[in-house]
Each structure stands twice: as structure tokens, then as C-alpha cells.
Design a protein around this motif. Sequence first.
Motif, PDB file in Angstrom:
ATOM      1  N   VAL A 281       0.854  -1.188   0.000  1.00  0.00           N
ATOM      2  CA  VAL A 281       0.000   0.000   0.000  1.00  0.00           C
ATOM      3  C   VAL A 281       0.893   1.242   0.000  1.00  0.00           C
ATOM      4  O   VAL A 281       1.821   1.319   0.803  1.00  0.00           O
ATOM      5  N   PRO A 282       0.602   2.237  -0.885  1.00  0.00           N
ATOM      6  CA  PRO A 282       1.442   3.436  -0.913  1.00  0.00           C
ATOM      7  C   PRO A 282       1.102   4.409   0.217  1.00  0.00           C
ATOM      8  O   PRO A 282      -0.051   4.536   0.619  1.00  0.00           O
ATOM      9  N   CYS A 283       2.113   5.101   0.695  1.00  0.00           N
ATOM     10  CA  CYS A 283       1.935   6.168   1.687  1.00  0.00           C
ATOM     11  C   CYS A 283       1.344   7.374   0.960  1.00  0.00           C
ATOM     12  O   CYS A 283       1.824   7.751  -0.110  1.00  0.00           O
ATOM     13  N   ALA A 284       0.327   7.993   1.537  1.00  0.00           N
ATOM     14  CA  ALA A 284      -0.324   9.143   0.912  1.00  0.00           C
ATOM     15  C   ALA A 284       0.598  10.364   0.864  1.00  0.00           C
ATOM     16  O   ALA A 284       0.430  11.235   0.017  1.00  0.00           O
ATOM     17  N   VAL A 285       1.606  10.421   1.732  1.00  0.00           N
ATOM     18  CA  VAL A 285       2.495  11.581   1.790  1.00  0.00           C
ATOM     19  C   VAL A 285       3.693  11.425   0.860  1.00  0.00           C
ATOM     20  O   VAL A 285       3.954  12.276   0.013  1.00  0.00           O
ATOM     21  N   CYS A 286       4.442  10.319   1.001  1.00  0.00           N
ATOM     22  CA  CYS A 286       5.696  10.182   0.242  1.00  0.00           C
ATOM     23  C   CYS A 286       5.601   9.211  -0.930  1.00  0.00           C
ATOM     24  O   CYS A 286       6.470   9.191  -1.784  1.00  0.00           O
ATOM     25  N   GLY A 287       4.570   8.374  -0.959  1.00  0.00           N
ATOM     26  CA  GLY A 287       4.395   7.462  -2.079  1.00  0.00           C
ATOM     27  C   GLY A 287       5.109   6.126  -1.954  1.00  0.00           C
ATOM     28  O   GLY A 287       4.930   5.253  -2.792  1.00  0.00           O
TER      29      GLY A 287
ATOM     30  N   PRO B 203       0.455  -3.196   4.821  1.00  0.00           N
ATOM     31  CA  PRO B 203      -0.459  -2.321   5.559  1.00  0.00           C
ATOM     32  C   PRO B 203      -0.123  -2.147   7.039  1.00  0.00           C
ATOM     33  O   PRO B 203      -0.225  -1.037   7.563  1.00  0.00           O
ATOM     34  N   ASP B 204       0.305  -3.200   7.721  1.00  0.00           N
ATOM     35  CA  ASP B 204       0.637  -3.038   9.137  1.00  0.00           C
ATOM     36  C   ASP B 204       1.880  -2.173   9.325  1.00  0.00           C
ATOM     37  O   ASP B 204       2.020  -1.456  10.300  1.00  0.00           O
ATOM     38  N   ARG B 205       2.810  -2.191   8.370  1.00  0.00           N
ATOM     39  CA  ARG B 205       4.009  -1.365   8.445  1.00  0.00           C
ATOM     40  C   ARG B 205       3.705   0.076   8.026  1.00  0.00           C
ATOM     41  O   ARG B 205       4.390   1.004   8.443  1.00  0.00           O
ATOM     42  N   LEU B 206       2.695   0.279   7.186  1.00  0.00           N
ATOM     43  CA  LEU B 206       2.315   1.618   6.764  1.00  0.00           C
ATOM     44  C   LEU B 206       1.865   2.444   7.964  1.00  0.00           C
ATOM     45  O   LEU B 206       2.198   3.619   8.083  1.00  0.00           O
ATOM     46  N   ILE B 207       1.138   1.820   8.875  1.00  0.00           N
ATOM     47  CA  ILE B 207       0.670   2.513  10.074  1.00  0.00           C
ATOM     48  C   ILE B 207       1.855   3.052  10.866  1.00  0.00           C
ATOM     49  O   ILE B 207       1.858   4.203  11.304  1.00  0.00           O
ATOM     50  N   VAL B 208       2.887   2.240  11.025  1.00  0.00           N
ATOM     51  CA  VAL B 208       4.086   2.666  11.749  1.00  0.00           C
ATOM     52  C   VAL B 208       4.789   3.784  10.979  1.00  0.00           C
ATOM     53  O   VAL B 208       5.201   4.795  11.570  1.00  0.00           O
ATOM     54  N   HIS B 209       4.910   3.635   9.669  1.00  0.00           N
ATOM     55  CA  HIS B 209       5.580   4.637   8.841  1.00  0.00           C
ATOM     56  C   HIS B 209       4.866   5.986   8.910  1.00  0.00           C
ATOM     57  O   HIS B 209       5.521   7.035   9.001  1.00  0.00           O
ATOM     58  N   GLN B 210       3.541   5.976   8.887  1.00  0.00           N
ATOM     59  CA  GLN B 210       2.774   7.221   8.847  1.00  0.00           C
ATOM     60  C   GLN B 210       2.962   8.066  10.115  1.00  0.00           C
ATOM     61  O   GLN B 210       2.761   9.277  10.071  1.00  0.00           O
ATOM     62  N   ARG B 211       3.369   7.446  11.198  1.00  0.00           N
ATOM     63  CA  ARG B 211       3.609   8.210  12.429  1.00  0.00           C
ATOM     64  C   ARG B 211       4.760   9.203  12.260  1.00  0.00           C
ATOM     65  O   ARG B 211       4.771  10.255  12.881  1.00  0.00           O
ATOM     66  N   SER B 212       5.729   8.845  11.424  1.00  0.00           N
ATOM     67  CA  SER B 212       6.900   9.711  11.284  1.00  0.00           C
ATOM     68  C   SER B 212       7.014  10.378   9.913  1.00  0.00           C
ATOM     69  O   SER B 212       7.867  11.241   9.731  1.00  0.00           O
ATOM     70  N   CYS B 213       6.183  10.022   8.962  1.00  0.00           N
ATOM     71  CA  CYS B 213       6.255  10.605   7.619  1.00  0.00           C
ATOM     72  C   CYS B 213       5.520  11.942   7.603  1.00  0.00           C
ATOM     73  O   CYS B 213       4.323  12.013   7.858  1.00  0.00           O
ATOM     74  N   LYS B 214       6.256  13.001   7.325  1.00  0.00           N
ATOM     75  CA  LYS B 214       5.683  14.340   7.292  1.00  0.00           C
ATOM     76  C   LYS B 214       5.879  14.931   5.906  1.00  0.00           C
ATOM     77  O   LYS B 214       6.876  14.681   5.243  1.00  0.00           O
ATOM     78  N   PRO B 215       4.924  15.746   5.449  1.00  0.00           N
ATOM     79  CA  PRO B 215       5.116  16.406   4.157  1.00  0.00           C
ATOM     80  C   PRO B 215       6.316  17.334   4.187  1.00  0.00           C
ATOM     81  O   PRO B 215       6.614  17.942   5.219  1.00  0.00           O
ATOM     82  N   LYS B 216       7.000  17.433   3.056  1.00  0.00           N
ATOM     83  CA  LYS B 216       8.163  18.325   2.988  1.00  0.00           C
ATOM     84  C   LYS B 216       7.686  19.776   3.021  1.00  0.00           C
ATOM     85  O   LYS B 216       6.722  20.137   2.362  1.00  0.00           O
ATOM     86  N   VAL B 217       8.389  20.565   3.812  1.00  0.00           N
ATOM     87  CA  VAL B 217       8.047  21.977   3.960  1.00  0.00           C
ATOM     88  C   VAL B 217       8.727  22.780   2.868  1.00  0.00           C
ATOM     89  O   VAL B 217       9.947  22.661   2.658  1.00  0.00           O
ATOM     90  N   ALA B 218       7.954  23.591   2.147  1.00  0.00           N
ATOM     91  CA  ALA B 218       8.531  24.431   1.092  1.00  0.00           C
ATOM     92  C   ALA B 218       9.336  25.554   1.737  1.00  0.00           C
ATOM     93  O   ALA B 218       8.890  26.194   2.668  1.00  0.00           O
ATOM     94  N   LYS B 219      10.556  25.789   1.213  1.00  0.00           N
ATOM     95  CA  LYS B 219      11.420  26.828   1.782  1.00  0.00           C
ATOM     96  C   LYS B 219      11.390  28.071   0.941  1.00  0.00           C
ATOM     97  O   LYS B 219      11.233  28.131  -0.179  1.00  0.00           O
TER      98      LYS B 219
END
Length: 116
Positions: free
Chosen positions: A89-95, A100-116
Motif C-alpha cells: 500500500v502506498p503512503c499518501a504523503v511520500c508514495g 499495511p501493518d508497516r504503513l501505520i508505523v511509517h505514517q507516524r513519522s512521515c511528514k510532508p516536505k516543507v517548502a522553503k
Amino acid sequence: MESATKPTMIRRPPTIVCYICGREYGTKSIAIHEPQCLKKWHNENNLLPKELRRPEPKKPEVRTITAKGFYDLDALNEAAWTSAQSTLVPCAVCGRTFLPDRLIVHQRSCKPKVAK
């Protein structure tokens, strides 16, 4: 005077890829592994939130038989690998794709990149 002997090549025993988890198993042990792997898959799938639950993976049917009457292991393994990869299953933020069980763990720390 040293003799020029060719190094002997050790041939790897044939393996079959599990269509559920994507790991390789020997031709004898795959029949033992698959039912256990499917049971584990059901247990893990039932623990997921409803939106991440997936339909049961289907064993790919490969009808390519060689001239000697054996199954084409390369075609069988390719179909099984594709089947195992399709459950990711792809991550909605980083792709990136995850089970699926590992996606839940990944989503806790995956944040959208902040535009500078």
C-alpha cells in the motif's frame, strides 16, 4: 607445478517464491509454508483498520510447461513476486509502498516536505 583445475560451481537448489509474502522457499517446503503464510496473512489483515484491509491474495495460475513437462519456475516465480508486490500500500504523503501493518508505523513519522 600447480594443476589448473576449474573452480567447481555450486548450483543453488531451485526455489519458489511465495505469492503471499514474496520470500523464497524450497520446492518441498513451499507446500508447508503457503497454508501457514495465508493463515498469518488473515490474522494480520483482520487486525488492520477497515480502510487498510485487503482482499485475500489469489495464487497466480501459470500454465507454462516446458517441453520436458516441468513447470517453468522462472515464470511461476515472476507471477508470485508480482502477486506479493501488489499487496503493498502506498503512503499518501511520500508514495513509498509498505505492507499495511508497516504503513501505520511509517505514517507516524512521515511528514510532508516543507517548502522553503
